[in-house]
Design a protein around this motif. Structure first.
Motif, PDB file in Angstrom:
ATOM      1  N   VAL A  55       1.085   0.405  -3.121  1.00 38.91           N
ATOM      2  CA  VAL A  55       0.117  -0.687  -3.229  1.00 38.91           C
ATOM      3  C   VAL A  55       0.827  -1.845  -3.921  1.00 38.91           C
ATOM      4  O   VAL A  55       1.172  -1.763  -5.103  1.00 38.91           O
ATOM      5  N   GLN A  56       1.081  -2.910  -3.159  1.00 41.99           N
ATOM      6  CA  GLN A  56       1.715  -4.113  -3.679  1.00 41.99           C
ATOM      7  C   GLN A  56       1.229  -5.265  -2.811  1.00 41.99           C
ATOM      8  O   GLN A  56       1.691  -5.438  -1.686  1.00 41.99           O
ATOM      9  N   HIS A  60       0.335   0.118   1.730  1.00 43.42           N
ATOM     10  CA  HIS A  60       1.368   0.392   2.716  1.00 43.42           C
ATOM     11  C   HIS A  60       1.620   1.897   2.755  1.00 43.42           C
ATOM     12  O   HIS A  60       1.940   2.504   1.715  1.00 43.42           O
ATOM     13  N   ALA A  61       1.470   2.481   3.933  1.00 43.01           N
ATOM     14  CA  ALA A  61       1.810   3.888   4.095  1.00 43.01           C
ATOM     15  C   ALA A  61       3.329   4.027   4.068  1.00 43.01           C
ATOM     16  O   ALA A  61       4.057   3.223   4.651  1.00 43.01           O
ATOM     17  N   SER A  77       1.691  -0.147  -7.533  1.00 42.80           N
ATOM     18  CA  SER A  77       1.625   1.282  -7.835  1.00 42.80           C
ATOM     19  C   SER A  77       2.089   2.028  -6.597  1.00 42.80           C
ATOM     20  O   SER A  77       2.037   1.498  -5.481  1.00 42.80           O
ATOM     21  N   TYR A  78       2.573   3.254  -6.792  1.00 41.67           N
ATOM     22  CA  TYR A  78       2.952   4.071  -5.637  1.00 41.67           C
ATOM     23  C   TYR A  78       2.864   5.536  -6.022  1.00 41.67           C
ATOM     24  O   TYR A  78       2.885   5.893  -7.202  1.00 41.67           O
ATOM     25  N   ARG A  79       2.756   6.367  -5.007  1.00 40.00           N
ATOM     26  CA  ARG A  79       2.583   7.804  -5.260  1.00 40.00           C
ATOM     27  C   ARG A  79       3.022   8.593  -4.043  1.00 40.00           C
ATOM     28  O   ARG A  79       2.877   8.140  -2.900  1.00 40.00           O
ATOM     29  N   PRO A  80       3.548   9.789  -4.263  1.00 44.12           N
ATOM     30  CA  PRO A  80       3.810  10.698  -3.141  1.00 44.12           C
ATOM     31  C   PRO A  80       2.535  11.428  -2.740  1.00 44.12           C
ATOM     32  O   PRO A  80       1.590  11.544  -3.536  1.00 44.12           O
ATOM     33  N   ASP A  81       2.516  11.924  -1.515  1.00 41.85           N
ATOM     34  CA  ASP A  81       1.433  12.800  -1.100  1.00 41.85           C
ATOM     35  C   ASP A  81       1.553  14.140  -1.826  1.00 41.85           C
ATOM     36  O   ASP A  81       2.519  14.388  -2.556  1.00 41.85           O
TER      37      ASP A  81
END
Length: 261
Positions: A55-56, A60-61, A77-81
């Motif tokens: 998320v920026q 975005h996947a 922010s970002y995260r792995p599945d």
């Protein structure tokens, strides 16, 4: 998550290299997301395996293999599945970052898909070796330049048919409008394509190609300056001499005297 990290503190002399590495590392597995933060420098993250979300400005996947870019001053922010992922990361800054952006070698889009991730993984490997060196700052700075170039080349973006056509016809005495017509493009579309591929306008790009050829002829042949001017597309040798001198910093005859063997 498991992995490693190295952080560097480059000095003023290192910063005059244009780009400096502030840190690099790798992580693998599952873990908490990186939530709602703002960096003061650039970051590049190679997602080598797995998937997740960035998320920026927007969502975005992320599906490996991709590189995603975190901009200074931009909240993200970002995260792995749930299955986790494998990442390599880099922190960098310096005035050359702006030049890379202007020239199109630092992507404007936050996510860069990689048709072939192997060259980028090798570039991160060279970066990892650099940051572990006894005196890491200079090798790590060189590795940042290397990485940016490798990502760009890995996308195939440096193989532009528009630029190839301009290089082929650079010595023709055509205005930009004629180059556009022969390519089946409007002038606006040509300018947009050249700007995206080379970070400059078509006139400036053609000038660079012409002057590069002129240098080769001056250094490698005995052609007169007037003959070189005509060969690269200028009927007026005086205009060519002024243009060459302004752009190169020395007159064509002086360049020949310095470079010819």
């Amino acid at each position: 998550m498991e992995g490693w990290a190295r952080y560097l503190t480059p000095g003023p002399a290192h910063r005059r290299l244009g780009l400096v590495c502030l840190g690099a590392g790798a992580q693998r597995g599952t873990g908490p997301p990186c939530r709602d933060r703002v960096l003061s420098c650039h970051a590049a993250v190679l997602l080598a395996a797995g998937r997740g979300e960035l998320v920026q400005d927007a969502r975005h996947a992320l599906v490996a293999p991709v590189v995603f870019w975190l901009r200074p001053g931009v909240r993200h922010s970002y995260r792995p599945d749930a299955g986790g992922w494998s990442e390599y990361w880099l922190l960098f800054e310096g005035p050359a970052a702006g030049a890379y952006e202007e020239l199109g070698w630092l992507p404007a889009e936050p996510v860069t898909p990689l048709p072939d991730p192997a060259p980028v993984r090798r570039a991160f490997g060279r970066l990892a070796e650099a940051v572990r060196a006894d005196e890491p700052d200079v090798p790590a700075a060189a590795a940042v330049h290397d990485l940016l170039v490798t990502v760009r080349r890995s996308t195939g973006a440096t193989r532009s048919p528009v630029l190839a056509a301009l290089r082929r016809d650079a010595t023709r005495r055509w205005p930009v409008a004629e180059h556009a017509r022969r390519l089946g493009l409007s002038e606006t579309a040509l300018r947009r394509a050249v700007r995206a591929a080379a970070g400059t306008g078509p006139g400036e790009y053609l000038l660079g190609v012409r002057l590069t050829l002129a240098k080769e002829l001056l250094a490698g042949t005995d052609r007169t300056v007037a003959a070189v001017a005509r060969h690269v597309g200028y009927d007026d040798p005086g205009y060519f001499t002024r243009l060459f001198t302004r752009r190169v910093g020395v007159a064509p005859s002086a360049f020949r005297e310095q470079q010819q063997r």
